[in-house]
Each structure stands twice: as structure tokens, then as C-alpha cells.
Design a protein around this motif. Structure first.
Motif, mmCIF file in Angstrom:
data_model
loop_
_atom_site.group_PDB
_atom_site.id
_atom_site.type_symbol
_atom_site.label_atom_id
_atom_site.label_comp_id
_atom_site.label_asym_id
_atom_site.label_seq_id
_atom_site.Cartn_x
_atom_site.Cartn_y
_atom_site.Cartn_z
ATOM 1 N N ILE A 95 -34.932 87.930 -76.000
ATOM 2 C CA ILE A 95 -34.236 86.728 -75.550
ATOM 3 C C ILE A 95 -32.967 86.564 -76.386
ATOM 4 N N GLY A 96 -31.804 86.654 -75.751
ATOM 5 C CA GLY A 96 -30.531 86.644 -76.461
ATOM 6 C C GLY A 96 -29.906 85.265 -76.561
ATOM 7 N N LEU B 125 -33.174 87.076 -70.559
ATOM 8 C CA LEU B 125 -32.567 85.744 -70.682
ATOM 9 C C LEU B 125 -31.558 85.736 -71.822
ATOM 10 N N ILE B 126 -30.370 85.161 -71.533
ATOM 11 C CA ILE B 126 -29.355 84.887 -72.546
ATOM 12 C C ILE B 126 -29.000 83.410 -72.413
ATOM 13 N N CYS B 127 -29.057 82.676 -73.507
ATOM 14 C CA CYS B 127 -28.771 81.242 -73.428
ATOM 15 C C CYS B 127 -28.198 80.768 -74.756
ATOM 16 N N THR C 292 -19.387 85.447 -77.917
ATOM 17 C CA THR C 292 -20.083 86.671 -78.299
ATOM 18 C C THR C 292 -21.597 86.511 -78.213
ATOM 19 N N LEU C 293 -22.264 87.616 -77.952
ATOM 20 C CA LEU C 293 -23.723 87.648 -77.983
ATOM 21 C C LEU C 293 -24.142 87.861 -79.434
ATOM 22 N N MET C 294 -24.933 86.934 -79.958
ATOM 23 C CA MET C 294 -25.272 86.981 -81.377
ATOM 24 C C MET C 294 -26.158 88.180 -81.694
ATOM 25 N N PRO C 295 -25.777 89.000 -82.675
ATOM 26 C CA PRO C 295 -26.634 90.117 -83.068
ATOM 27 C C PRO C 295 -27.844 89.618 -83.847
ATOM 28 N N TRP C 296 -28.931 90.367 -83.765
ATOM 29 C CA TRP C 296 -30.111 90.063 -84.563
ATOM 30 C C TRP C 296 -29.934 90.759 -85.909
ATOM 31 N N GLU C 297 -30.071 90.015 -86.996
ATOM 32 C CA GLU C 297 -29.787 90.540 -88.329
ATOM 33 C C GLU C 297 -31.077 90.699 -89.137
#
Length: 295
Positions: free
Chosen positions: A193-194, A223-225, A202-207
Motif C-alpha cells: 500500500i503506497g 492502492l496509493i493514497c 512523489t511516491l514515498m519510498p519505504w526506508e
């Protein structure tokens, strides 16, 4: 006519009231000779004699009395305005305008701001909830609240919350069906889930971080929200994997509704900071808010 100096006008009013250069100079904290020089300059700029001087006394002329009649109420208003500032120091009042992002508004501020408002009824807090990294100076705001790494270097930042962790979770049924990742890169094979930051687009990167190694992944999923509530609803329904603030899922993990993975890659990081432009002349209402949130 040359622009008049307010200090000279105030000095004239003091001399006219005390009828003495010596007494006026002592009250104003200057020398009598400096005061006499300032009055001569004021009279030259006005083209009028304001004070009648003798070796033993000083008194306003007719023109001086006319000026004093108009000047005294204006100076009294200025004094009252400056005196009113002491109320801000003793019992701060006014408006604090700040910006923050949705998660802080829904967690830290929703828990702590009501208590602040109850304790300080003279202060109004105006909160602009915006996930974009806005210029608080350009927006006319007093302060912002962000995660530490998002604060610009030229700002004064004050930590107002504990360390945070972002964790990877899904339902136990999901992990049973799709397998549990042994490494963050395994998540590239899972529906995730993005979160899209609408401010930057921007699409947040997973860190992730482990043993000093930092890893950032761009994941994909159904899903992107930009709503943590909606994202968690999808994760709880078994739609995929979520990357979320640990405190948002403490209850879910404790009750077994969600299961955390990759714990050793989920390291704590500095939490939430309030930031503002300058150490000097911080508005009293903002000073009080900072002190309260630091507790």
C-alpha cells in the motif's frame, strides 16, 4: 518639511512637562547638553521656537503649547500600546499560525493541543494541515511541525516528541498465504500500500536501516493514497502490506490482527520537531506553545 524624529518629540514633551532640561535629561537617560542640542535641531526643522529658555527656567512657548496639546494624547497612546505588550509576557495572548502534516495533526496535536488551549484561553492556534513542505515565512506562518529530517537547515528546530519507528505489517492470513519476507527487497514481490505526497507529487519510498546500512525501496501495489487511515483499512482487510508508524498499529499487533515483520530493519529515528525562523523576538504565544509541547 524634514521628517520629524519621534524621540525628539517625546523629549520635547518631557521637557515641557518637567520645565527643566536637567530633570528631563535624568528621566530620559541622556545628558542635558545632548537634550538641548536635540531641541535646537527640532526647532530649526519646524522653523518655530518651542521652548523659552532663561538661565533659571524653561517653559513652552505659545507654539510649543499648541504642539504639546496635540502631541500628548498621541504619546499616551504609544505608551499604552507598549505597556500592553507586558500583558503578552505575563499572560500571553494572540494567535499562533502553524502548519503540519496529517499524521501529526491526528496524533500528537489531537492529544496535546486541547490541554494547551484550556490552559491558555487567550491564545488562538490556527493549524494548516498540509503534507507539502511549505515555506512558512512565505505563507506568513509562525512555525511548522515536521519530522526532523524534513526541517530546513536555516530553521530553529525544537524536538517535541519521542523517537519513532516505521514498521512493516500485514494480516497473519496474508503472510501465511504469501510468505514472510526475510529481507526488505522481498517486499518488491508483494502488493504494498503506497503513499503519495501531494505536495511534492512523489511516491514515498519505504526506508529501512540495519547496521548503518540504509535502504530505500519504491514498492508497488493495489492502492496509493495520502491517508494513513485508508491505507491501514486496506492492510487490515488483507489487501496487502503496509509500512506505517508503529504507534498506529500497537493495538493491532498486540491483539494479533496484524503481524509485524523485518523488525531488525525498523530502527528508531528522531521524531517530531517544531521549527521557526529565528531565535530572536519569538512571539510570546509561540514561546508558550513550544514550552508546553516540549514537556
Amino acid at each position: 518639511m524634514a521628517r520629524l524624529n519621534l524621540n525628539d518629540l517625546a523629549a520635547f514633551a518631557t521637557i515641557a512637562r518637567t520645565r527643566s532640561f536637567t530633570a528631563a535629561a535624568a528621566e530620559l537617560g541622556v545628558s542635558p547638553s545632548a537634550l538641548s542640542h536635540a531641541m535646537r535641531g527640532l526647532e530649526e526643522r519646524l522653523g518655530l521656537r518651542l521652548l523659552a529658555r532663561t538661565t533659571r527656567s524653561v517653559a513652552p512657548t505659545e507654539a510649543g503649547l499648541a504642539l504639546l496639546e496635540r502631541l500628548a494624547p498621541a504619546l499616551a497612546q504609544i505608551d499604552a500600546g507598549v505597556e500592553a505588550l507586558s500583558d503578552w509576557r505575563d499572560a500571553p495572548a494572540g494567535t499562533v499560525r502553524l502548519t503540519t502534516f496529517h499524521w501529526v495533526a491526528a496524533t500528537l496535536l489531537s492529544r496535546r493541543l486541547p490541554g494547551f488551549l484550556t490552559r491558555h484561553p487567550g491564545i488562538t492556534v490556527e493549524v494548516n494541515v498540509d503534507d507539502g513542505l511549505r515555506d512558512i515565512v512565505a505563507m506568513g506562518l509562525d512555525a511548522g511541525i515536521r519530522l526532523g529530517e524534513s526541517v530546513e537547515r536555516d530553521m530553529i528546530a525544537v524536538r517535541i516528541g519521542p523517537s519513532l519507528r516505521t514498521v512493516v505489517v500485514a494480516t497473519p492470513a496474508y503472510w501465511d498465504a504469501h510468505g514472510r519476507p526475510a529481507h526488505p527487497r522481498d517486499l518488491l514481490h508483494h502488493p504494498c500500500i503506497g503513499y503519495r505526497n501531494l505536495g511534492s507529487g512523489t511516491l514515498m519510498p519505504w526506508e529501512f536501516e540495519k547496521d548503518g546500512r540504509v535502504l530505500r525501496l519504491q514498492v508497488r501495489g493495489p492502492l496509493i493514497c495520502n491517508s494513513s487511515d485508508l491505507a491501514l483499512a486496506a492492510v487490515r482487510a488483507g489487501c496487502g502490506v503496509g509500512w506505517t508508524m508503529e504507534e498506529d498499529v500497537v493495538h493491532d499487533i498486540a491483539t494479533g490482527q496484524l503481524e509485524q515483520v523485518l523488525d531488525d530493519w525498523s530502527q528508531p529515528y528522531p521524531g517530531v520537531f517544531l521549527y521557526h525562523p529565528s531565535r530572536r523576538q519569538v512571539p510570546p504565544p509561540l514561546q508558550v506553545l513550544i514550552a508546553y509541547l516540549k514537556q
